[in-house]
Write a protein that holds these residues in place. Structure first.
Motif, short mmCIF file in Angstrom:
data_model
loop_
_atom_site.label_atom_id
_atom_site.label_comp_id
_atom_site.label_asym_id
_atom_site.label_seq_id
_atom_site.Cartn_x
_atom_site.Cartn_y
_atom_site.Cartn_z
N GLY A 149 55.83 2.07 13.80
CA GLY A 149 56.45 3.19 13.40
C GLY A 149 56.94 3.05 11.68
N GLU A 150 57.23 2.91 11.81
CA GLU A 150 58.52 2.63 10.92
C GLU A 150 57.22 1.57 9.81
N GLN A 151 56.60 1.00 9.50
CA GLN A 151 55.70 0.32 8.76
C GLN A 151 54.54 0.93 8.49
N LEU A 152 53.97 2.59 9.22
CA LEU A 152 53.05 3.31 9.18
C LEU A 152 53.10 4.51 7.67
N PRO A 153 52.43 4.74 7.01
CA PRO A 153 53.57 6.28 6.53
C PRO A 153 54.10 7.21 7.46
N GLN A 154 55.27 7.76 7.31
CA GLN A 154 55.63 8.16 8.02
C GLN A 154 54.97 9.37 7.68
N ARG A 155 54.59 10.93 8.81
CA ARG A 155 53.63 11.54 8.93
C ARG A 155 54.83 12.67 8.81
N GLU A 156 54.22 12.98 8.18
CA GLU A 156 55.45 14.58 7.40
C GLU A 156 54.90 15.87 7.34
N GLN A 157 55.78 17.10 7.47
CA GLN A 157 55.05 18.50 7.39
C GLN A 157 54.64 19.10 7.03
N ASP A 158 52.65 19.48 6.75
CA ASP A 158 52.26 19.11 5.61
C ASP A 158 51.35 20.64 6.12
N ILE A 159 51.71 21.67 5.79
CA ILE A 159 50.84 23.13 6.46
C ILE A 159 50.10 23.49 5.42
N ASP A 160 49.63 22.95 4.17
CA ASP A 160 48.20 23.22 3.67
C ASP A 160 47.08 21.98 3.88
N GLN A 161 47.33 20.54 4.46
CA GLN A 161 46.64 20.16 5.07
C GLN A 161 46.05 20.52 6.63
N ALA A 162 47.46 20.66 7.36
CA ALA A 162 47.05 21.11 8.68
C ALA A 162 46.07 22.55 8.52
N LYS A 163 45.94 23.59 7.62
CA LYS A 163 45.01 24.50 7.44
C LYS A 163 43.53 23.77 7.46
N ALA A 164 43.70 23.16 6.30
CA ALA A 164 42.49 22.55 6.42
C ALA A 164 41.74 21.63 6.85
N LEU A 165 42.67 21.07 8.02
CA LEU A 165 41.85 21.08 9.41
C LEU A 165 41.20 21.01 9.97
N LEU A 166 42.56 22.28 10.32
CA LEU A 166 42.12 23.63 11.35
C LEU A 166 40.55 24.29 10.91
N ARG A 167 40.26 24.43 9.88
CA ARG A 167 39.84 25.41 8.88
C ARG A 167 37.75 24.49 9.10
N GLN A 168 38.29 22.66 9.16
CA GLN A 168 37.05 22.44 9.18
C GLN A 168 36.59 22.41 10.80
N ALA A 169 37.91 22.03 11.90
CA ALA A 169 36.92 22.18 13.30
C ALA A 169 37.06 23.71 13.17
N GLY A 170 36.96 24.61 12.36
CA GLY A 170 36.24 26.24 12.97
C GLY A 170 37.20 26.52 13.97
N GLN A 171 38.77 26.19 13.73
CA GLN A 171 39.93 26.81 14.70
C GLN A 171 41.26 27.12 13.66
N SER A 172 40.48 27.96 12.50
CA SER A 172 41.76 28.51 11.77
C SER A 172 42.27 29.46 12.44
N ASP A 173 41.59 30.44 13.46
CA ASP A 173 42.59 31.63 14.26
C ASP A 173 42.91 30.93 15.41
N LEU A 174 43.57 29.33 15.79
CA LEU A 174 43.55 28.99 16.76
C LEU A 174 45.11 29.91 17.76
N ARG A 175 44.59 30.00 19.32
CA ARG A 175 45.78 30.77 19.96
C ARG A 175 45.80 29.58 20.90
N ILE A 176 47.38 29.38 21.38
CA ILE A 176 47.07 28.60 22.00
C ILE A 176 48.19 28.88 23.33
#
Length: 513
Positions: free
Chosen positions: A329-356
């Motif tokens: 876990g400490e050798q891999l790049p630490q995953r940090e908050q990235d709202i823009d990238q999250a939005k892009a992934l959701l858009r690619q998945a067709g989930q831009s308006d996700l409700r959970i």
């Protein structure tokens, strides 16, 4: 077991009426209790009518606390997560790891006075390795156990045969829910070898244990132990401050300084415990790895550690088992908050308006509901609307447990393969993410068979890379275990595996006046 005759939960809960704020004016611990060795009382977090004394299937925090008093495994972990002898003085394997010879220590007896024999080990392993209902930590061993070829060699020696190599059986057998029980074990009269024996058990409320005077290891100082279920943190803390219990697990971190000034001490342990968000990878929308990755990028882990854990923890990188030699876990790049990238992934998945919906409970432990509330706020930044649903522990860990699409859970410190056996394979008893990745399974299965430690580490690191890329957990932190105990007692020390010194209440002593 007997009728109740000691401290009732009702009495303990009377302290709750005082409230946390009022409690800060209490004088602290009861002096009479401080000098008594008659009764030690512990407040455990959670519990329900489904509470259990079964040695091999504990689920909730109170279940775990109780199991630790009654039963013991063949080996055990010390406070630093190192494997040490337990009921067995040695466990040795042949060259390819297919035959494991267990040698019991002498002079260990069950609570009924009978000596522990190899026939009891045989019966215990047959119960734990039942292919139809294996103990969670032996679920990967059960399919390869050859019980017909296994045999008792003498009164103290049992030989377990496997149909294929299994490299880390010793680490598995050190797991606390793998206690040795008598061959004639009856769950209605739970008998083990632990420092206390069962007396009173009221599911969802409390359990009382009496000291086992012929215990082979450190004999308990207190005559009896009561473990009380608490579903409310305020009631739990007030019971401690009022002197009605002498220890509690899962103290909310923000109260650590407050209890220090009121006759109690916070007990902080750096552990590998984790409170993951769990995403079912077999149902929409989480069956799309892009959605899972987006959820991981939404989480502001630093904020959660600071606010949900009050700084009592460290940021994690979507992998568990930090004390395992293979941990990357400490050798891999630490995953940090990235709202823009999250939005892009959701858009690619067709989930831009996700409700959970996010389902959780206070029974998850300190930091659970708090981190869930923060996630709701963080998700809103990515346009994701999350409905938070907080359930009573009896419902959350009831019939629908393991079926929630998006939820939380708690896990204590474990090494990697034991943890995967519990939750990371198709047949794992607690596979809450419904993870069933063929490449991951192949790596783990091969690692289980690999006796060469260096080769096994490489395989496990490849498995971790898969979990990091497409797993169903958001492992946002390893939380420090924060518990508390009254200044009327001593003997507790930090431990990595379980709360409150690994729940070893036989080591607790009253402070002498």
């Amino acid at each position: 077991m007997h009728r109740p005759r000691v401290l009732t939960r009702r009495r303990a809960l009377q302290g709750a009426a005082l409230g946390i704020a009022a409690a800060t004016g209490l004088s602290g611990c009861n002096t009479a209790q401080a000098n008594s060795t008659a009764m030690l009382a512990h407040g455990a977090t959670g519990g329900s009518l489904k509470d259990s004394l079964d040695p091999h299937f504990p689920v909730t925090i109170p279940d775990i606390a109780r199991v630790r008093q009654l039963y013991e495994p063949l080996l055990r972990y010390d406070t630093q997560m190192k494997v040490q002898p337990g009921l067995a003085e040695s466990i040795e394997h042949n060259a390819d790891g297919t035959i494991w010879t267990i040698r019991l220590r002498q002079d260990v007896t069950f609570h009924n006075g009978k000596s522990v024999r190899a026939t009891d080990v045989e019966a215990s392993l047959e119960r734990m390795l039942d292919p139809k209902n294996p103990a969670p930590f032996l679920s990967t061993v059960a399919p390869i156990a050859n019980l017909k070829s296994s045999r008792v060699l003498d009164e103290r020696t049992y030989q377990l045969h496997l149909t294929q190599p299994y490299a880390i059986l010793d680490a598995m057998l050190a797991s606390y829910p793998l206690g040795i029980i008598p061959a004639d074990f009856d769950p209605r009269n739970p008998v083990g070898t632990g420092p206390f024996r069962a007396d009173v058990f009221v599911p969802g409320q409390r359990s009382v244990f009496t000291r086992y005077d012929d215990y082979w290891d450190t004999r308990a100082t207190f005559d009896a132990l009561t473990i009380i279920d608490f579903t409310d943190d305020a009631a739990k803390v007030n019971a401690l401050l009022a002197g009605q219990v002498q220890s509690i697990d899962n103290l909310p971190g923000y109260l650590s300084e407050a209890v220090d000034s009121q006759g109690a001490t916070a007990l902080v342990s750096q552990t590998g415990a984790w409170i993951p968000f769990t995403m079912r990878v077999d149902v929409q929308p989480f069956s799309d790895v892009r959605v899972r990755q987006a959820m991981r990028l939404i989480a502001d882990r630093h904020q959660m550690v600071e606010q949900a854990l009050n700084g009592f923890g460290r940021v994690a990188n979507d992998l568990h088992s930090p004390f395992d030699p293979s941990y990357i876990g400490e050798q891999l790049p630490q995953r940090e908050q990235d709202i823009d990238q999250a939005k892009a992934l959701l858009r690619q998945a067709g989930q831009s308006d996700l409700r959970i919906e996010l389902t959780t409970s206070t029974a998850v432990g300190a930091g659970g509901v708090e981190s869930a509330s923060l996630f709701v706020q963080q998700a809103a930044k990515a346009g994701v609307k999350v409905r938070l649903r907080v359930l009573d522990g009896s419902i959350f860990y009831g019939d629908q447990y393991l079926s929630w699409p998006f939820a939380q859970d708690f896990w204590e410190t474990r090494l990697y393969l034991p943890q995967v056996a519990a939750c990371g394979l198709k047949g794992s008893p607690y596979n809450e993410t419904h993870w069933n990745d063929p490449q991951f399974i192949e790596l783990v299965t091969t690692a289980n068979r690999t006796m060469d430690a260096r080769r096994r580490t490489m395989l496990l690191q490849d498995a971790q890379r898969i979990e990091h890329e497409r797993g169903g957990y958001i492992v946002w932190a390893f939380k420090n275990q924060v518990d508390a105990y009254s200044n009327s007692v001593t003997g507790l020390q930090p431990a990595r595996q379980l709360p409150v010194s690994d729940y070893r209440f036989n080591l607790v002593k009253p402070v002498q006046s």
